[in-house]
Design an enzyme around this catalytic site. Structure first.
Site, PDB file in Angstrom:
ATOM      1  N   LYS A  39      -8.290  -1.927  -4.105  1.00  0.00           N
ATOM      2  CA  LYS A  39      -7.452  -1.160  -4.944  1.00  0.00           C
ATOM      3  C   LYS A  39      -7.365  -1.928  -6.481  1.00  0.00           C
ATOM      4  O   LYS A  39      -7.275  -1.173  -7.212  1.00  0.00           O
ATOM      5  CB  LYS A  39      -5.767  -1.439  -4.639  1.00  0.00           C
ATOM      6  N   ARG A  57       5.260   0.564  -0.005  1.00  0.00           N
ATOM      7  CA  ARG A  57       4.646   0.113   0.969  1.00  0.00           C
ATOM      8  C   ARG A  57       5.405   0.458   2.339  1.00  0.00           C
ATOM      9  O   ARG A  57       5.019  -0.217   3.392  1.00  0.00           O
ATOM     10  CB  ARG A  57       4.357  -1.388   0.827  1.00  0.00           C
ATOM     11  N   ARG A  79     -13.061 -13.211  -0.058  1.00  0.00           N
ATOM     12  CA  ARG A  79     -12.206 -13.230  -1.219  1.00  0.00           C
ATOM     13  C   ARG A  79     -11.622 -14.840  -1.168  1.00  0.00           C
ATOM     14  O   ARG A  79     -11.445 -15.354  -2.233  1.00  0.00           O
ATOM     15  CB  ARG A  79     -11.391 -12.428  -1.371  1.00  0.00           C
ATOM     16  N   ARG A 121      -5.788 -17.712  -3.641  1.00  0.00           N
ATOM     17  CA  ARG A 121      -4.525 -16.913  -3.397  1.00  0.00           C
ATOM     18  C   ARG A 121      -4.007 -17.419  -2.008  1.00  0.00           C
ATOM     19  O   ARG A 121      -4.981 -17.303  -1.136  1.00  0.00           O
ATOM     20  CB  ARG A 121      -4.554 -15.700  -3.128  1.00  0.00           C
ATOM     21  N   ARG A 163      -0.591  -9.806   6.877  1.00  0.00           N
ATOM     22  CA  ARG A 163      -0.589  -8.806   5.855  1.00  0.00           C
ATOM     23  C   ARG A 163      -1.235  -7.598   6.457  1.00  0.00           C
ATOM     24  O   ARG A 163      -0.513  -6.368   6.273  1.00  0.00           O
ATOM     25  CB  ARG A 163      -1.335  -9.548   4.645  1.00  0.00           C
TER      26      ARG A 163
HETATM   27  P1  AMP Z   1      -0.503  -7.373  -3.059  1.00  0.00           P
HETATM   28  O1  AMP Z   1      -1.320  -8.189  -4.022  1.00  0.00           O
HETATM   29  O2  AMP Z   1      -0.348  -6.267  -3.193  1.00  0.00           O
HETATM   30  O3  AMP Z   1      -1.312  -7.734  -1.617  1.00  0.00           O
HETATM   31  O4  AMP Z   1       0.889  -8.118  -2.709  1.00  0.00           O
HETATM   32  C1  AMP Z   1       0.870  -9.514  -2.323  1.00  0.00           C
HETATM   33  C2  AMP Z   1       2.531  -9.557  -1.827  1.00  0.00           C
HETATM   34  O5  AMP Z   1       3.208  -9.557  -2.439  1.00  0.00           O
HETATM   35  C3  AMP Z   1       2.499  -8.770  -0.273  1.00  0.00           C
HETATM   36  O6  AMP Z   1       1.735  -9.644   0.868  1.00  0.00           O
HETATM   37  C4  AMP Z   1       4.054  -8.862  -0.200  1.00  0.00           C
HETATM   38  O7  AMP Z   1       4.383 -10.221   0.055  1.00  0.00           O
HETATM   39  C5  AMP Z   1       4.438  -8.651  -1.771  1.00  0.00           C
HETATM   40  N1  AMP Z   1       4.712  -7.141  -2.035  1.00  0.00           N
HETATM   41  C6  AMP Z   1       3.525  -6.528  -2.805  1.00  0.00           C
HETATM   42  N2  AMP Z   1       3.864  -5.478  -3.224  1.00  0.00           N
HETATM   43  C7  AMP Z   1       5.046  -5.179  -2.275  1.00  0.00           C
HETATM   44  C8  AMP Z   1       5.915  -3.909  -1.841  1.00  0.00           C
HETATM   45  N3  AMP Z   1       5.660  -2.747  -2.178  1.00  0.00           N
HETATM   46  N4  AMP Z   1       6.843  -3.951  -0.874  1.00  0.00           N
HETATM   47  C9  AMP Z   1       7.095  -5.365  -0.018  1.00  0.00           C
HETATM   48  N5  AMP Z   1       6.324  -6.535  -0.719  1.00  0.00           N
HETATM   49  C10 AMP Z   1       5.117  -6.498  -1.517  1.00  0.00           C
END
Ligand code: AMP
Length: 190
Positions: free
Chosen positions: A14, A89, A128, A134, A145
């Site tokens: 993404k 999400r 990654r 991260r 996740r």
């Molecule tokens: P990402 O970089 O999009 O994978 O997001 C990293 C982390 O941020 C996720 O594992 C969640 O802990 C939190 N997060 C990001 N977007 C959301 C969302 N829409 N709803 C809930 N938690 C989120």
């Protein structure tokens, strides 16, 4: 105005596709993951609230996430279009987004899901992990996740399928080919 949700599990690409789409179409990019990381890095009150949750690989509660998202959209009143990345999400997030867009006189025009198998995802995220620092790319957190995705996030797809807005693109293969397939959907008339 053209609003797009780029949908897919962690590691689906993404972020990579978002960068290319922003360059081509000038979307205002809203990545809730990036926003949460900014808050934790800068140790804001919101960052303090979500740090542990994020590091565990769990989803941040809907209310916190929706408030942050709406605030971010409201900061860009002149946007020609938004690209939502990592949001919604959960089904309540999708419902809140629909209502919020409607209130602003617009809607979500496209939902593009990058389709990547679970085995491919795990291989990509392991790679990654070697390249980034991260905290949530560690294996147990990664498992969490991926489980959050298949347990909660995947249920967002039927929500948009019912609205006739969902399109799926094969997320495995050459980045440029995937990009061109995504653009083909966005550029399609009617
Ligand atoms: P990402 O970089 O999009 O994978 O997001 C990293 C982390 O941020 C996720 O594992 C969640 O802990 C939190 N997060 C990001 N977007 C959301 C969302 N829409 N709803 C809930 N938690 C989120």
């Amino acid at each position: 105005m053209l609003n797009l949700i780029l949908f897919g599990p962690p590691g689906a690409g993404k972020g990579t596709q978002s960068e290319k789409l922003i360059q081509k179409y000038g979307f205002v990019h809203i990545s809730t993951g990036d926003l949460f990381r900014w808050h934790t890095k800068n140790d804001t009150p919101l960052g303090k609230r979500v740090k542990e949750i994020m590091n565990s690989g769990s989803l941040v509660p809907d209310e916190i996430t929706i408030d942050m998202l709406q605030e971010e959209v409201s900061k860009n009143p002149n946007a020609g279009g938004f690209l939502f990345d990592g949001f919604p999400r959960t089904v309540p997030q999708a419902e809140a987004l629909d209502a919020f867009m409607k209130k602003n006189g617009t809607s979500i025009h496209h939902v593009i899901a990058l389709d990547v198998s679970e085995a491919e995802l795990r291989a990509r995220i392991a790679k990654r992990k070697l390249e980034s620092n991260r905290a949530d790319d560690e294996e147990d957190k990664l498992n969490k996740r991926v489980a959050e995705y298949f347990g909660k996030t995947i249920h967002v797809l039927p929500h948009y399928e019912k609205q006739g807005r969902l399109k799926t693109v094969n997320g495995i293969g050459d980045i440029e080919v995937i990009f061109s397939n995504v653009c083909g959907l966005l550029d399609k008339k009617g």
